[in-house]
Scaffold this motif. Structure first.
Motif, short mmCIF file in Angstrom:
data_model
loop_
_atom_site.label_atom_id
_atom_site.label_comp_id
_atom_site.label_asym_id
_atom_site.label_seq_id
_atom_site.Cartn_x
_atom_site.Cartn_y
_atom_site.Cartn_z
N GLN A 183 20.66 31.61 33.36
CA GLN A 183 19.50 31.23 32.57
C GLN A 183 18.39 32.26 32.71
O GLN A 183 17.57 32.42 31.80
CB GLN A 183 18.98 29.86 33.02
CG GLN A 183 19.75 28.68 32.48
CD GLN A 183 19.50 28.46 31.01
OE1 GLN A 183 20.21 29.01 30.17
NE2 GLN A 183 18.50 27.67 30.69
N HIS A 184 18.34 32.91 33.86
CA HIS A 184 17.27 33.86 34.16
C HIS A 184 17.80 35.09 34.87
O HIS A 184 18.85 35.04 35.53
CB HIS A 184 16.21 33.20 35.04
CG HIS A 184 15.35 32.20 34.34
ND1 HIS A 184 14.26 32.56 33.58
CD2 HIS A 184 15.44 30.85 34.27
CE1 HIS A 184 13.70 31.47 33.08
NE2 HIS A 184 14.39 30.42 33.49
N SER A 185 17.04 36.14 34.75
CA SER A 185 17.29 37.36 35.51
C SER A 185 16.58 37.24 36.85
O SER A 185 15.64 36.45 37.01
CB SER A 185 16.76 38.58 34.75
OG SER A 185 16.68 39.71 35.58
N VAL A 186 17.04 38.01 37.81
CA VAL A 186 16.38 38.05 39.11
C VAL A 186 14.91 38.42 38.95
O VAL A 186 14.04 37.92 39.68
CB VAL A 186 17.08 39.06 40.04
CG1 VAL A 186 16.27 39.29 41.31
CG2 VAL A 186 18.49 38.57 40.40
N ILE A 187 14.61 39.26 37.99
CA ILE A 187 13.22 39.70 37.77
C ILE A 187 12.34 38.53 37.33
O ILE A 187 11.15 38.49 37.63
CB ILE A 187 13.16 40.86 36.75
CG1 ILE A 187 11.80 41.55 36.82
CG2 ILE A 187 13.44 40.37 35.34
CD1 ILE A 187 11.56 42.31 38.09
N ASP A 188 12.93 37.56 36.63
CA ASP A 188 12.18 36.36 36.23
C ASP A 188 11.79 35.54 37.46
O ASP A 188 10.70 34.98 37.54
CB ASP A 188 13.02 35.48 35.30
CG ASP A 188 13.48 36.21 34.06
OD1 ASP A 188 12.79 37.14 33.63
OD2 ASP A 188 14.55 35.85 33.53
N VAL A 189 12.72 35.48 38.42
CA VAL A 189 12.47 34.76 39.66
C VAL A 189 11.38 35.45 40.47
O VAL A 189 10.46 34.80 40.98
CB VAL A 189 13.77 34.66 40.50
CG1 VAL A 189 13.48 34.00 41.84
CG2 VAL A 189 14.83 33.88 39.73
N ILE A 190 11.49 36.77 40.56
CA ILE A 190 10.48 37.54 41.31
C ILE A 190 9.10 37.37 40.68
O ILE A 190 8.09 37.18 41.37
CB ILE A 190 10.86 39.03 41.36
CG1 ILE A 190 12.14 39.22 42.19
CG2 ILE A 190 9.72 39.87 41.95
CD1 ILE A 190 12.68 40.64 42.18
N GLY A 191 9.05 37.39 39.35
CA GLY A 191 7.78 37.20 38.66
C GLY A 191 7.17 35.84 38.97
O GLY A 191 5.96 35.71 39.16
N ALA A 192 8.02 34.81 39.03
CA ALA A 192 7.54 33.46 39.32
C ALA A 192 7.03 33.36 40.76
O ALA A 192 6.03 32.70 41.03
CB ALA A 192 8.67 32.45 39.10
N VAL A 193 7.72 34.03 41.69
CA VAL A 193 7.30 34.01 43.10
C VAL A 193 5.94 34.70 43.26
O VAL A 193 5.06 34.19 43.96
CB VAL A 193 8.35 34.70 43.99
CG1 VAL A 193 7.82 34.87 45.41
CG2 VAL A 193 9.65 33.90 44.00
N ILE A 194 5.78 35.83 42.60
CA ILE A 194 4.50 36.55 42.67
C ILE A 194 3.37 35.70 42.09
O ILE A 194 2.28 35.59 42.66
CB ILE A 194 4.60 37.90 41.94
CG1 ILE A 194 5.56 38.83 42.68
CG2 ILE A 194 3.22 38.54 41.82
CD1 ILE A 194 5.85 40.13 41.97
N MET A 195 3.64 35.09 40.93
CA MET A 195 2.63 34.25 40.31
C MET A 195 2.29 33.06 41.20
O MET A 195 1.13 32.66 41.31
CB MET A 195 3.11 33.77 38.94
CG MET A 195 2.07 32.99 38.16
SD MET A 195 2.47 32.79 36.40
CE MET A 195 3.89 31.67 36.52
#
Length: 221
Positions: A183-195
């Motif tokens: 459903q998501h790329s790893v970069i989507d997860v990293i973006g959510a963690v940073i936010m």
């Protein structure tokens, strides 16, 4: 009627949930309009993560996890409720703004056999209802982190170690589900963690007390 009016007077802070009338139409608009010419979110690590249909279970539990926490705090702690809602809704709004001006999506969903088992059938149904666009940052990840933070910060739940550990396990499982279900790329997860880290500082501050750290370390093992 008197009981209904009394209920709404007692829990008048539920007005915050009217944010849904802003979020849902905006999100649906993006889902209908962002269908092509979008930036594909992809990093090399995505190619090494196998598809696993069993992660549909924690992925779907996300809805109960987040909604359950919101309503629990709405009825038990107005302060925790407001902080959770501010955390969630701030990130959700930022995500919508990002997706509005930075059209994004993924292109690595696998071809499924819905008849393989009930789990692939559920994933196939998910793919039909949820487009592979507007994925950065991942709201599934962001809201899971926000919900877990609220549970860890709750004074009422401080002694309920099982709830806190269960929340941690579910949060991690949901985050993993977003990439194992493609459903998501790893970069989507990293973006959510940073936010999450940024919004955490705004809502809760970064100065955790020694007691907070001690309880957190105990809950996480």
């Amino acid at each position: 009627m008197r009981q209904i009016l009394s209920f709404f007077r007692k829990y008048k802070h539920m007005w915050v949930l009217s944010y849904g009338f802003i979020y849902l139409p905006w999100f649906c608009y993006l889902e209908k309009t962002v269908t092509r010419n979008y930036h594909v979110m992809h990093v090399a690590l995505d190619d090494y993560i196998p598809f696993n249909e069993y992660f549909i279970i924690p992925y779907m539990l996300w809805f109960l996890y987040v909604a359950g926490a919101i309503f629990y705090f709405m009825f038990t702690s107005r302060e925790d409720y407001y902080k959770l809602c501010i955390f969630l809704f701030s990130g959700m709004t930022i995500s919508l703004i990002v997706c509005t001006f930075f059209r994004n999506g993924t292109d690595f969903r696998p071809v499924l056999d819905p008849g393989k088992n009930i789990f692939t059938g559920m994933v196939a149904a998910l793919y039909k209802t949820d487009t592979p666009t507007n994925v950065f940052p991942s709201i599934h990840v962001y809201n899971s982190i926000g919900t877990h933070i609220a549970i860890m910060k709750s004074e009422a739940l401080r002694k309920h170690t099982g709830v806190r550990i269960g929340s941690a396990v579910l949060m991690v499982s949901i985050c993993l589900a977003t990439v194992f279900l493609k459903q998501h790329s790893v970069i989507d997860v990293i973006g959510a963690v940073i936010m999450s880290y940024v919004i955490y500082g705004v809502v809760y501050g970064y100065n955790w007390s020694a007691q907070d750290k001690k309880v957190t370390e105990k809950a996480l093992g």
